[in-house]
Design a protein around this motif. Structure first.
Motif, mmCIF file in Angstrom:
data_model
loop_
_atom_site.group_PDB
_atom_site.id
_atom_site.type_symbol
_atom_site.label_atom_id
_atom_site.label_comp_id
_atom_site.label_asym_id
_atom_site.label_seq_id
_atom_site.Cartn_x
_atom_site.Cartn_y
_atom_site.Cartn_z
ATOM 1 N N LEU A 189 22.256 -7.971 3.483
ATOM 2 C CA LEU A 189 22.503 -9.086 4.405
ATOM 3 C C LEU A 189 23.977 -9.478 4.389
ATOM 4 O O LEU A 189 24.576 -9.731 5.436
ATOM 5 C CB LEU A 189 21.622 -10.280 4.024
ATOM 6 C CG LEU A 189 20.114 -10.065 4.229
ATOM 7 C CD1 LEU A 189 19.327 -11.179 3.558
ATOM 8 C CD2 LEU A 189 19.773 -9.992 5.711
ATOM 9 N N SER A 190 24.570 -9.508 3.208
ATOM 10 C CA SER A 190 26.001 -9.820 3.102
ATOM 11 C C SER A 190 26.829 -8.741 3.789
ATOM 12 O O SER A 190 27.826 -9.034 4.463
ATOM 13 C CB SER A 190 26.418 -9.930 1.630
ATOM 14 O OG SER A 190 25.748 -10.990 0.998
ATOM 15 N N GLY A 191 26.406 -7.469 3.609
ATOM 16 C CA GLY A 191 27.125 -6.352 4.221
ATOM 17 C C GLY A 191 27.070 -6.391 5.732
ATOM 18 O O GLY A 191 28.071 -6.122 6.407
ATOM 19 N N ILE A 192 25.921 -6.743 6.274
ATOM 20 C CA ILE A 192 25.775 -6.838 7.732
ATOM 21 C C ILE A 192 26.709 -7.925 8.269
ATOM 22 O O ILE A 192 27.422 -7.723 9.269
ATOM 23 C CB ILE A 192 24.317 -7.143 8.125
ATOM 24 C CG1 ILE A 192 23.413 -5.951 7.774
ATOM 25 C CG2 ILE A 192 24.222 -7.455 9.616
ATOM 26 C CD1 ILE A 192 21.922 -6.251 7.915
ATOM 27 N N ALA A 193 26.701 -9.076 7.616
ATOM 28 C CA ALA A 193 27.574 -10.166 8.048
ATOM 29 C C ALA A 193 29.040 -9.750 7.963
ATOM 30 O O ALA A 193 29.859 -10.117 8.818
ATOM 31 C CB ALA A 193 27.329 -11.408 7.189
ATOM 32 N N GLU A 194 29.372 -8.935 6.950
ATOM 33 C CA GLU A 194 30.756 -8.480 6.765
ATOM 34 C C GLU A 194 31.190 -7.541 7.891
ATOM 35 O O GLU A 194 32.264 -7.709 8.477
ATOM 36 C CB GLU A 194 30.872 -7.767 5.417
ATOM 37 C CG GLU A 194 32.277 -7.253 5.111
ATOM 38 C CD GLU A 194 32.345 -6.452 3.821
ATOM 39 O OE1 GLU A 194 33.324 -5.698 3.663
ATOM 40 O OE2 GLU A 194 31.419 -6.559 2.988
ATOM 41 N N LEU A 258 26.210 0.173 7.680
ATOM 42 C CA LEU A 258 26.984 -0.497 6.623
ATOM 43 C C LEU A 258 28.020 0.399 5.956
ATOM 44 O O LEU A 258 28.517 0.078 4.867
ATOM 45 C CB LEU A 258 26.019 -1.041 5.561
ATOM 46 C CG LEU A 258 25.000 -2.069 6.053
ATOM 47 C CD1 LEU A 258 24.012 -2.418 4.954
ATOM 48 C CD2 LEU A 258 25.699 -3.324 6.546
ATOM 49 N N ALA A 259 28.353 1.499 6.604
ATOM 50 C CA ALA A 259 29.275 2.483 5.994
ATOM 51 C C ALA A 259 30.606 1.869 5.588
ATOM 52 O O ALA A 259 31.231 2.310 4.621
ATOM 53 C CB ALA A 259 29.499 3.645 6.963
ATOM 54 N N GLU A 260 31.055 0.838 6.295
ATOM 55 C CA GLU A 260 32.362 0.240 6.013
ATOM 56 C C GLU A 260 32.288 -0.955 5.063
ATOM 57 O O GLU A 260 33.300 -1.610 4.808
ATOM 58 C CB GLU A 260 33.023 -0.193 7.326
ATOM 59 C CG GLU A 260 33.296 0.974 8.275
ATOM 60 C CD GLU A 260 33.915 0.508 9.580
ATOM 61 O OE1 GLU A 260 34.268 -0.696 9.676
ATOM 62 O OE2 GLU A 260 34.028 1.329 10.505
ATOM 63 N N SER A 261 31.108 -1.238 4.541
ATOM 64 C CA SER A 261 30.954 -2.372 3.616
ATOM 65 C C SER A 261 30.533 -1.871 2.238
ATOM 66 O O SER A 261 29.432 -1.349 2.066
ATOM 67 C CB SER A 261 29.905 -3.353 4.151
ATOM 68 O OG SER A 261 29.560 -4.312 3.166
ATOM 69 N N SER A 262 31.398 -2.034 1.255
ATOM 70 C CA SER A 262 31.053 -1.589 -0.100
ATOM 71 C C SER A 262 29.893 -2.404 -0.661
ATOM 72 O O SER A 262 29.019 -1.867 -1.344
ATOM 73 C CB SER A 262 32.273 -1.708 -1.029
ATOM 74 O OG SER A 262 32.739 -3.052 -1.086
ATOM 75 N N GLU A 263 29.879 -3.690 -0.348
ATOM 76 C CA GLU A 263 28.782 -4.556 -0.809
ATOM 77 C C GLU A 263 27.476 -4.122 -0.166
ATOM 78 O O GLU A 263 26.435 -4.002 -0.818
ATOM 79 C CB GLU A 263 29.087 -6.016 -0.447
ATOM 80 C CG GLU A 263 27.986 -7.012 -0.816
ATOM 81 C CD GLU A 263 27.995 -7.403 -2.280
ATOM 82 O OE1 GLU A 263 27.233 -8.313 -2.651
ATOM 83 O OE2 GLU A 263 28.762 -6.797 -3.048
ATOM 84 N N GLY A 264 27.529 -3.862 1.134
ATOM 85 C CA GLY A 264 26.336 -3.434 1.846
ATOM 86 C C GLY A 264 25.810 -2.104 1.331
ATOM 87 O O GLY A 264 24.594 -1.922 1.186
ATOM 88 N N MET A 265 26.712 -1.171 1.041
ATOM 89 C CA MET A 265 26.284 0.151 0.563
ATOM 90 C C MET A 265 25.683 0.065 -0.837
ATOM 91 O O MET A 265 24.790 0.842 -1.180
ATOM 92 C CB MET A 265 27.463 1.121 0.582
ATOM 93 C CG MET A 265 27.890 1.543 1.986
ATOM 94 S SD MET A 265 26.513 2.201 2.986
ATOM 95 C CE MET A 265 26.084 3.684 2.053
#
Length: 456
Positions: A189-194, A258-265
């Motif tokens: 969820l944090s990654g999507i928002a990011e 989410l490829a560009e979000s380290s938190e999301g991955m």
């Protein structure tokens, strides 16, 4: 004339039948908690107010039942706050204790207070009542039981795998097939928002997304725009509005999104580990589903999030939930104590099992036989047999009064007792017992061994 007594709204009396059914559920949950290595603890029904207040947010604080101080509770009250009727500021001076709101915060307090006695990782379960000053409605009460199992002191994702298995094992034992165990991850969820450039609107985003099944795609998009989330950002999460497929397919979709979000991955990989291993191990009767709209306890959970939905044939809210929290005990000064836990909603599970008529008849079975009382001599003769039958685990009882026989038989009928044991002079002379089947009316003369076998 005295007024008819009543109980507070949101509380309930439980009949013998209801208690038996509740104990049946609790026993199955408890036995499986212990099979999975969880140990029982209990905490007080009320805590110091400072332990609870501020731990559940403004809404939670409002729902906590406060306990007035003993004696003259206004003696220490702040006169200004009292005169201004400022209840928020007045409460701390007249109420130093409160009924527990849940079992999690008291558990965190327990861990911190007893940290030198606990062997970590610590697996605890707790089955106790909690209280909330909520508006009563179907499946929601002001006094209710929680059945929690938590592991603290370990970051291993194998714990999440086992908790999914624990859910499945309990619901299978209860006969509840088709239960859906929904899983998500806070990091996703944090990654999507990011990736959509709305990290500062994480709560608004997830609250709106959570309503997808209620207000539809257009409704969710409208609410997001009203909350200040751009149309460009919403376009980036378009795949979430048609998020279908197997768990593996959903995880692959998230990997792209989410490829560009380290938190999301990180969240994707955690989900992949949990789901892959659960599916390899297999579930008995439950269904595991990845639900990206699941956002319960967003300010509380830091990893996996669980919510359990009943079989689709029952209109009922969630019957369980939980998740991973990285710093539960930090609220009491003990940092970096990761944990994960789940809870079973006893009251809702009861309602679901009742609606589906899944309680075994044996759960509410009463005494197997009623010994008819013909007088003190016959009663004593009967009690000698009753003593031996009870020692063998057979539930039997003596009618306490030498009342009319018809009344005693009527009592057995109303209690649902299937047999009556008749002892008169003839039976005592022959050291025997007359056993009457109250359903068929058949009556036979038996010695003690025969009576025991017939009632076993």
């Amino acid at each position: 004339m005295a007024s008819k007594p009543s109980i507070p709204k949101g509380t309930r009396d439980f009949s013998p039948t209801e208690v038996a059914k509740r104990q049946y559920i609790i026993q199955i949950i408890k036995s499986n908690f212990e099979k999975f290595g969880f140990q029982p603890i209990e905490t007080p029904s009320f805590e110091n107010s400072e332990t609870l207040m501020g731990k559940y947010g403004e809404e939670g604080d409002r729902l906590i039942f406060k306990i007035l101080n003993s004696g003259d509770y206004l003696a220490k009250a702040n006169a200004t706050h009292l005169e201004n009727k400022d209840s928020t500021k007045l409460t701390p001076s007249i109420s130093e204790k409160a009924l527990r709101y849940d079992l999690t915060v008291p558990f965190a307090r327990y861990v911190v207070q007893h940290q030198n006695e606990i062997e970590f990782p610590f697996k605890r379960y707790q089955i106790q009542p909690v209280w909330r000053a909520d508006r009563p409605q179907k499946g929601r009460f002001r006094e209710f039981f929680q059945c929690d199992a938590d592991v603290v002191g370990s970051k291993s994702l194998w714990q999440e795998v086992e908790l999914v298995q624990l859910y499945d094992t309990v619901f299978t034992a209860l006969g509840l097939s088709g239960v859906t165990i929904k899983i998500n991850n806070r990091k996703i969820l944090s990654g999507i928002a990011e990736v959509i450039g709305a990290s500062d609107k994480l709560i608004d985003f997830t609250v709106a997304l959570d309503k997808l099944d209620k207000i539809g795609e257009d409704g969710v998009k409208k609410e997001m725009i009203e909350k200040g989330i751009s149309e460009e950002a919403i376009l980036k999460v378009q795949p979430l509005f048609n998020f279908i497929g197997t768990i593996s397919e959903k995880i692959n979709q998230l990997s792209v999104l989410l490829a560009e979000s380290s938190e999301g991955m990180k969240g994707v990989e955690e989900l992949r580990f949990i789901c892959d291993n659960v599916m390899k191990l297999g579930l008995n009767t439950s269904i595991l589903d990845l639900d990206v709209t699941l956002a319960r306890g967003l300010n509380y959970y830091t990893g996996a999030i669980f919510e359990v939905a009943p079989p689709k044939s029952v209109a009922m809210g969630s019957i369980g939930g939980g998740g991973r929290y990285d710093d539960l005990t930090g609220i009491f000064g003990l940092k970096n104590m990761s944990g994960v836990g789940i809870s079973f909603g006893l009251d809702r599970i009861y309602l679901v099992i009742e609606e589906l008529n899944l309680f075994p008849e044996t759960v509410t079975a009463t005494s197997k036989a009623l010994f008819i009382n013909y007088g003190d001599t016959e009663a004593f003769y009967g009690l000698q047999a009753i003593q031996k039958l009870r020692a063998s685990g057979i539930k039997v009882e003596l009618y306490p009064d030498n009342a009319k026989v018809a009344k005693q038989f009527q009592h057995a009928d109303k209690r649902g007792i299937p047999f009556a044991v008749i002892v008169g002079e003839q039976e005592m002379d022959s050291n025997s017992f007359s056993l009457k089947n109250l359903v068929t009316g058949e009556q036979v003369l038996l010695d003690f061994g025969g009576l025991k076998n017939a009632l076993s």
